[in-house]
Design a protein around this motif. Structure first.
Motif, PDB file in Angstrom:
ATOM      1  N   GLY A 129       0.867  -1.166   0.000  1.00  0.00           N
ATOM      2  CA  GLY A 129       0.000   0.000   0.000  1.00  0.00           C
ATOM      3  C   GLY A 129       0.905   1.216   0.000  1.00  0.00           C
ATOM      4  N   ASN A 130       0.396   2.345  -0.407  1.00  0.00           N
ATOM      5  CA  ASN A 130       1.240   3.528  -0.488  1.00  0.00           C
ATOM      6  C   ASN A 130       1.553   4.093   0.897  1.00  0.00           C
ATOM      7  N   ILE A 131       2.446   5.065   0.926  1.00  0.00           N
ATOM      8  CA  ILE A 131       2.969   5.630   2.171  1.00  0.00           C
ATOM      9  C   ILE A 131       1.823   6.116   3.083  1.00  0.00           C
ATOM     10  N   ALA A 132       1.944   5.785   4.368  1.00  0.00           N
ATOM     11  CA  ALA A 132       1.004   6.271   5.410  1.00  0.00           C
ATOM     12  C   ALA A 132      -0.440   5.814   5.202  1.00  0.00           C
ATOM     13  N   CYS A 133      -0.625   4.700   4.490  1.00  0.00           N
ATOM     14  CA  CYS A 133      -1.986   4.154   4.335  1.00  0.00           C
ATOM     15  C   CYS A 133      -2.355   3.230   5.499  1.00  0.00           C
ATOM     16  N   GLY A 134      -1.335   2.786   6.251  1.00  0.00           N
ATOM     17  CA  GLY A 134      -1.634   1.957   7.420  1.00  0.00           C
ATOM     18  C   GLY A 134      -1.274   0.492   7.267  1.00  0.00           C
ATOM     19  N   LYS A 135      -0.228   0.215   6.471  1.00  0.00           N
ATOM     20  CA  LYS A 135       0.237  -1.177   6.340  1.00  0.00           C
ATOM     21  C   LYS A 135       0.609  -1.755   7.692  1.00  0.00           C
ATOM     22  N   VAL A 190      -3.438  -2.155   1.128  1.00  0.00           N
ATOM     23  CA  VAL A 190      -4.091  -1.270   2.098  1.00  0.00           C
ATOM     24  C   VAL A 190      -4.244   0.108   1.447  1.00  0.00           C
ATOM     25  N   THR A 191      -5.443   0.672   1.540  1.00  0.00           N
ATOM     26  CA  THR A 191      -5.688   1.982   0.923  1.00  0.00           C
ATOM     27  C   THR A 191      -6.242   2.966   1.954  1.00  0.00           C
ATOM     28  N   CYS A 192      -6.106   4.256   1.646  1.00  0.00           N
ATOM     29  CA  CYS A 192      -6.806   5.291   2.416  1.00  0.00           C
ATOM     30  C   CYS A 192      -6.771   6.573   1.579  1.00  0.00           C
ATOM     31  N   PRO A 193      -7.670   7.531   1.851  1.00  0.00           N
ATOM     32  CA  PRO A 193      -7.698   8.764   1.040  1.00  0.00           C
ATOM     33  C   PRO A 193      -6.391   9.551   1.168  1.00  0.00           C
ATOM     34  N   GLU A 194      -6.019  10.248   0.088  1.00  0.00           N
ATOM     35  CA  GLU A 194      -4.758  11.014   0.071  1.00  0.00           C
ATOM     36  C   GLU A 194      -4.702  12.047   1.196  1.00  0.00           C
ATOM     37  N   ARG A 195      -5.818  12.735   1.454  1.00  0.00           N
ATOM     38  CA  ARG A 195      -5.774  13.790   2.490  1.00  0.00           C
ATOM     39  C   ARG A 195      -5.462  13.169   3.861  1.00  0.00           C
ATOM     40  N   GLU A 196      -5.868  11.897   4.049  1.00  0.00           N
ATOM     41  CA  GLU A 196      -5.564  11.197   5.310  1.00  0.00           C
ATOM     42  C   GLU A 196      -4.077  10.824   5.349  1.00  0.00           C
ATOM     43  N   GLN A 234       5.097   8.255  -5.584  1.00  0.00           N
ATOM     44  CA  GLN A 234       4.686   6.850  -5.656  1.00  0.00           C
ATOM     45  C   GLN A 234       3.677   6.631  -6.783  1.00  0.00           C
ATOM     46  N   PRO A 235       3.636   5.413  -7.304  1.00  0.00           N
ATOM     47  CA  PRO A 235       2.642   5.137  -8.343  1.00  0.00           C
ATOM     48  C   PRO A 235       1.236   5.291  -7.757  1.00  0.00           C
ATOM     49  N   PRO A 236       0.243   5.648  -8.587  1.00  0.00           N
ATOM     50  CA  PRO A 236      -1.117   5.784  -8.049  1.00  0.00           C
ATOM     51  C   PRO A 236      -1.606   4.454  -7.471  1.00  0.00           C
ATOM     52  N   PRO A 237      -2.414   4.508  -6.387  1.00  0.00           N
ATOM     53  CA  PRO A 237      -2.840   3.270  -5.728  1.00  0.00           C
ATOM     54  C   PRO A 237      -3.609   2.329  -6.651  1.00  0.00           C
ATOM     55  N   GLU A 238      -4.256   2.896  -7.689  1.00  0.00           N
ATOM     56  CA  GLU A 238      -5.033   2.052  -8.616  1.00  0.00           C
ATOM     57  C   GLU A 238      -4.183   0.939  -9.226  1.00  0.00           C
ATOM     58  N   GLU A 239      -2.881   1.244  -9.454  1.00  0.00           N
ATOM     59  CA  GLU A 239      -2.004   0.231 -10.067  1.00  0.00           C
ATOM     60  C   GLU A 239      -1.858  -0.978  -9.147  1.00  0.00           C
ATOM     61  N   LYS A 240      -1.765  -0.721  -7.830  1.00  0.00           N
ATOM     62  CA  LYS A 240      -1.645  -1.822  -6.875  1.00  0.00           C
ATOM     63  C   LYS A 240      -2.992  -2.535  -6.736  1.00  0.00           C
ATOM     64  N   ASP A 290      -5.458  -9.279  -4.462  1.00  0.00           N
ATOM     65  CA  ASP A 290      -6.457 -10.307  -4.152  1.00  0.00           C
ATOM     66  C   ASP A 290      -7.410  -9.791  -3.082  1.00  0.00           C
ATOM     67  N   GLU A 291      -6.883  -8.959  -2.182  1.00  0.00           N
ATOM     68  CA  GLU A 291      -7.696  -8.368  -1.110  1.00  0.00           C
ATOM     69  C   GLU A 291      -7.341  -6.889  -1.011  1.00  0.00           C
ATOM     70  N   VAL A 292      -8.369  -6.030  -0.900  1.00  0.00           N
ATOM     71  CA  VAL A 292      -8.130  -4.595  -0.687  1.00  0.00           C
ATOM     72  C   VAL A 292      -8.708  -4.233   0.682  1.00  0.00           C
ATOM     73  N   ILE A 293      -7.861  -3.706   1.557  1.00  0.00           N
ATOM     74  CA  ILE A 293      -8.279  -3.304   2.902  1.00  0.00           C
ATOM     75  C   ILE A 293      -8.368  -1.782   2.928  1.00  0.00           C
ATOM     76  N   ASP A 294      -9.574  -1.246   3.119  1.00  0.00           N
ATOM     77  CA  ASP A 294      -9.752   0.200   3.176  1.00  0.00           C
ATOM     78  C   ASP A 294      -9.518   0.661   4.617  1.00  0.00           C
ATOM     79  N   ASN A 295      -8.402   1.379   4.826  1.00  0.00           N
ATOM     80  CA  ASN A 295      -8.032   1.822   6.170  1.00  0.00           C
ATOM     81  C   ASN A 295      -8.305   3.320   6.344  1.00  0.00           C
ATOM     82  N   GLY A 296      -9.345   3.823   5.662  1.00  0.00           N
ATOM     83  CA  GLY A 296      -9.663   5.246   5.767  1.00  0.00           C
ATOM     84  C   GLY A 296     -10.644   5.531   6.891  1.00  0.00           C
TER      85      GLY A 296
END
Length: 204
Positions: free
Chosen positions: A15-21, A137-143, A166-172, A177-183
């Motif tokens: 997941g991208n930086i500060a998304c909560g991995k 793991v994903t979360c909104p950019e402002r978060e 970083q590459p946009p999260p859509e690429e990941k 197989d699983e997307v965890i929304d940590n927003g």
């Protein structure tokens, strides 16, 4: 005859930086997984005296070193996050050393139903291919910006520089197989992690 021991399920967590991995990795550890943090492995492989340290200093010069002679990660980060070519060079030096250290650890055997490899560059480094299942793991950019400023002491501008590097999260997400929304709140994240665990590993 002894029964064959079941190999742990290898979960690639990214997941991208500060998304909560790390938050998700902690939850997985509580459920019985062994967690290998690629960032912690990277810290170890770039310590003074290692071949990776020598290669980084050769490429970026002594100005990235702190007073103790160790690599100052913030100074190095300031260099590479503003220069895509420098970032690629750094990754070409560090990734192979990190992957070798992780493979060594896995080869030593791990007693757990699952092993989580937590890495921001899991896909780009090619290591995702070795995993049984890829979780993003994903979360909104402002978060992400809020967390980088609050937890790492970055200015808003520094936070955006790191996010945009970083590459946009859509690429990941496309490969996941699983997307965890940590927003949202932690309970909502935990419910998603438990459901994904049941699907991919079995009952906790």
């Amino acid at each position: 005859m002894g029964t064959m021991k079941k190999r742990p399920v290898l979960i690639g967590l990214t997941g991208n930086i500060a998304c909560g991995k790390s938050t998700v990795a902690r939850m997985l550890a509580e459920m019985g997984a062994a967690v290998i943090d690629a960032d912690a492995v990277a810290h170890a492989v770039i310590r003074k005296g290692t071949p990776t340290y020598e290669a980084i200093v050769r490429r970026f010069g002594p100005e990235i070193l702190g007073p103790d002679g160790e690599i100052d990660r913030r100074r190095l980060g300031d260099r590479v996050f503003r220069d895509p070519a420098a970032l690629r060079d750094l990754e070409a030096i560090v990734h192979p050393a990190v992957l070798a250290a992780i493979q060594e650890r896995l080869a030593a055997g791990v007693e757990a139903p699952a092993v989580v490899i937590e890495a921001i560059k899991l896909i780009e480094s090619g290591f995702a291919r070795a995993c049984d299942t890829l979780w993003v793991v994903t979360c909104p950019e402002r978060e992400q910006v809020r967390r980088l400023m609050a937890e790492r002491g970055l200015s808003e501008e520094e936070a955006w520089v790191r996010i945009r590097a970083q590459p946009p999260p859509e690429e990941k997400i496309r490969l996941a197989d699983e997307v965890i929304d940590n927003g949202g709140d932690l309970e909502a994240t935990r419910r998603q992690v438990e459901a994904a665990w049941r699907r991919r590993v079995g009952d906790p």
